[in-house]
Design a protein around this motif. Structure first.
Motif, short mmCIF file in Angstrom:
data_model
loop_
_atom_site.label_atom_id
_atom_site.label_comp_id
_atom_site.label_asym_id
_atom_site.label_seq_id
_atom_site.Cartn_x
_atom_site.Cartn_y
_atom_site.Cartn_z
N ALA A 272 0.82 -1.21 0.00
CA ALA A 272 0.00 0.00 0.00
C ALA A 272 0.85 1.26 0.00
CB ALA A 272 -0.93 -0.01 1.21
N MET A 273 2.00 1.22 0.67
CA MET A 273 2.91 2.37 0.75
C MET A 273 2.14 3.64 1.15
SD MET A 273 5.50 1.70 -2.48
CE MET A 273 6.35 3.24 -2.19
N ASP A 274 1.34 3.52 2.21
CA ASP A 274 0.48 4.62 2.62
C ASP A 274 0.89 5.22 3.97
OD1 ASP A 274 -0.15 2.38 4.07
OD2 ASP A 274 -2.32 2.47 3.71
N PHE A 275 2.16 5.05 4.33
CA PHE A 275 2.67 5.67 5.54
C PHE A 275 3.67 6.76 5.15
CE2 PHE A 275 4.91 1.73 4.58
CZ PHE A 275 6.24 2.14 4.50
N PRO A 276 3.94 7.73 6.03
CA PRO A 276 4.84 8.82 5.67
C PRO A 276 6.23 8.32 5.28
CG PRO A 276 3.62 9.38 7.65
CD PRO A 276 3.31 7.94 7.35
N GLY A 277 6.76 8.84 4.17
CA GLY A 277 8.09 8.47 3.73
C GLY A 277 8.19 7.12 3.06
#
Length: 410
Positions: A272-277
Motif C-alpha cells: 500500500a505504501m500509505d505511511f509517511p516516507g
C-alpha cells in the motif's frame, strides 16, 4: 514516558497514516513496536501501540512528547499542543484536513498515568503474588488491565527495554508511589538507574532514540524493516536476527507463528505504501541502503558515542574524499543527526560513527552500535575505533550481543 489513548471508529486508519506498522492486524490485547516516520522516511519516534477493547494505547518517548503530541493532536483533529508552531506540521495539517473532510471519527487523549517497569528473571514470581490473573498466559507484547497489589485500573504489558522478561505497568499517578514501594518491599526488587538500563538495552541490541535512530535515519538504514513485517515468512532464525527482529518474535529454529503473522501484515503496508516516507523507505529496500546500523565489540578502552569507526589500519573506509562523504552532500553522510554536529570544515576522514557504546557487564568486553558504509557492514568485518586519538581493534558483531529472554506463552 508519554501515554496517549486514541478513540473513535477511525482510530486504526488514523494511526496507520502515521506509523509503518500494521495496526489493523493486532489482536485484542496485542501490541507492537512501530515507528512514527516523516515525509523523508526519517524516524520521528519509536512507539508501542496496543489494541485494547475500545481504543489504541500508545506509549512513546518522554523526550519526544511535545512533537509526538503535536502530530497526534493535529492528526486527531484537535488543537496542537503549545500552539504547534515549534515543529514542522504542515504535512500533518494537510492530512488532518483530509480526515476532517471525510468526516473521520478520531479523538486523542493524554493519560496522566505513571509507568513503572519491573524487569528481570524474578519478575513473574514477584508480580504474580500481587495478581489474580495468570501471568503464564501473558506473552511478550501482550497486555491486560488488572489490579496490581491492590491498585485497580493498572495496564500490565509484557515488554520492556532490557532484553529480559519483564512488564511495564501503567498505574494511576495518585497511587504510583504506593505500588512502587510495595514492589520495592520484595527482597528481590531493586531500583535501577539509567546507566544499568542502558547497558541492558545495548546488550539486547535495542535502539535508543536520539542516539541510534532519529529523523535523519530511515528504518532500512537502522535495520528496523521488521517493524513493517518481513516480506517473506520463510526466513530462518539467523536471517531474522540479522534484520533486527526481537527474539520474542521467533521460535528456536523456525519463524514463530507471531513472526509469520507479522510478515503477512507487513506485506500489506509494503504494498500500500500509505505511511509517511514510504516511497523513500521502499526505494532504499529495493536499492539497498548506503549505510547500515551495526553492532561492534572490542577490548581495551570503552567505546562511546560519536567515536570514529576506521579501517583496521586506521584509515578511512569507503568513498571518502578530502572533504567528506561523496563531496559535500550531507544526505549521504553515514551517521545520525546528533553526530553530524561534529562536522565543521575541513571534514574529517570518518567512514562511520559510534552511536551507543559501553562495557558489557555480561560479556566482559566493550559493545557498541554505529553506522558504517553498507559494503563494510558484514558480520565479522574487522575495523578500528578511535578512542582518545588512538585506534583500537573492533569487529562487527551480530546483535543481540546477549540472547534476549522474552516470554512466549505455550
Amino acid at each position: 514516558m508519554l501515554q496517549t489513548l486514541v478513540y473513535g471508529r477511525d482510530r486504526v486508519r488514523f494511526m496507520e497514516s502515521l506509523v509503518v506498522g500494521d495496526i489493523a492486524e493486532l489482536k485484542p490485547g496485542q501490541g507492537t513496536l512501530t515507528l512514527l516516520t516523516n515525509e523523508k522516511g526519517g524516524i520521528t519516534d519509536d512507539l508501542i501501540v496496543t489494541n485494547t477493547s475500545d481504543h489504541l494505547y500508545v506509549v512513546s518517548n518522554a523526550a519526544c512528547a511535545d512533537k509526538d503530541l503535536a502530530i497526534l493532536r493535529v492528526w486527531g483533529c484537535l488543537s496542537p499542543v503549545g500552539g504547534g508552531d515549534t515543529h514542522p506540521l504542515s504535512p500533518w495539517q494537510d492530512r488532518a484536513a483530509q480526515l476532517q473532510a471525510t468526516g473521520s471519527d478520531v479523538r486523542v487523549e493524554v493519560s496522566d498515568n505513571a509507568l513503572l517497569a519491573l524487569q528481570g528473571p524474578s519478575m513473574a514470581r514477584v508480580l504474580q503474588a500481587g495478581l489474580s490473573d495468570d501471568l503464564a498466559k501473558l506473552s511478550f507484547m501482550n497486555s491486560i488491565t488488572t489490579t496490581v497489589f491492590g491498585v485497580p485500573g493498572c495496564r500490565v504489558t509484557r515488554c520492556g527495554y532490557t532484553g529480559e522478561d519483564g512488564v511495564e505497568i501503567s498505574v494511576p499517578a495518585a497511587r504510583a508511589v504506593e505500588l512502587a514501594e510495595q514492589l520495592l518491599g520484595v527482597p528481590d526488587v531493586w531500583l535501577a538507574g539509567l546507566a544499568a538500563r542502558d547497558s541492558l538495552r545495548l546488550e539486547a541490541g535495542l535502539c535508543l532514540y536520539g542516539n541510534d535512530i532519529d529523523e535523519t535515519v530511515t528504518p532500512a538504514e537502522a535495520g528496523l524493516m521488521w517493524t513493517l513485517g518481513r516480506s517473506m515468512a520463510t526466513s530462518s532464525l539467523g536471517q531474522a536476527e540479522q534484520q533486527g527482529v526481537p527474539s520474542g518474535y521467533k521460535g528456536t529454529s523456525q519463524v514463530s507463528p507471531t513472526l509469520t503473522h507479522l510478515c503477512r501484515a507487513g506485506k500489506r503496508r509494503r504494498v500500500a505504501m500509505d505511511f509517511p516516507g514510504a516511497a523513500v523507505i521502499m526505494a532504499q529496500v529495493k536499492e539497498k541502503p548506503r549505510r547500515r546500523r551495526v553492532g561492534l565489540t572490542s577490548v581495551g578502552p570503552a567505546i562511546r558515542p560519536h567515536m570514529a569507526i576506521l579501517s583496521p589500519e586506521g584509515r578511512p573506509v569507503g568513498r571518502w574524499g578530502q572533504w567528506g562523504w561523496n563531496g559535500h552532500d550531507p544526505e549521504l553522510w553515514p551517521w545520525t543527526g546528533a553526530a553530524q554536529a561534529l562536522l565543521t570544515p575541513p571534514y574529517p576522514h570518518i567512514p562511520g560513527t559510534v552511536t551507543s557504546g559501553c562495557p558489557s557487564p555480561c560479556l566482559g568486553k566493550n559493545i557498541a552500535m554505529g553506522y558504517v558504509e553498507a559494503a563494510h557492514s558484514r558480520t565479522g568485518t574487522k575495523l578500528t575505533v578511535e578512542v582518545r586519538k588512538k585506534q583500537h581493534p573492533a569487529v562487527i558483531t551480530k546483535m543481540p550481543f546477549v540472547p534476549t529472554q522474552y516470554y512466549m506463552a505455550k
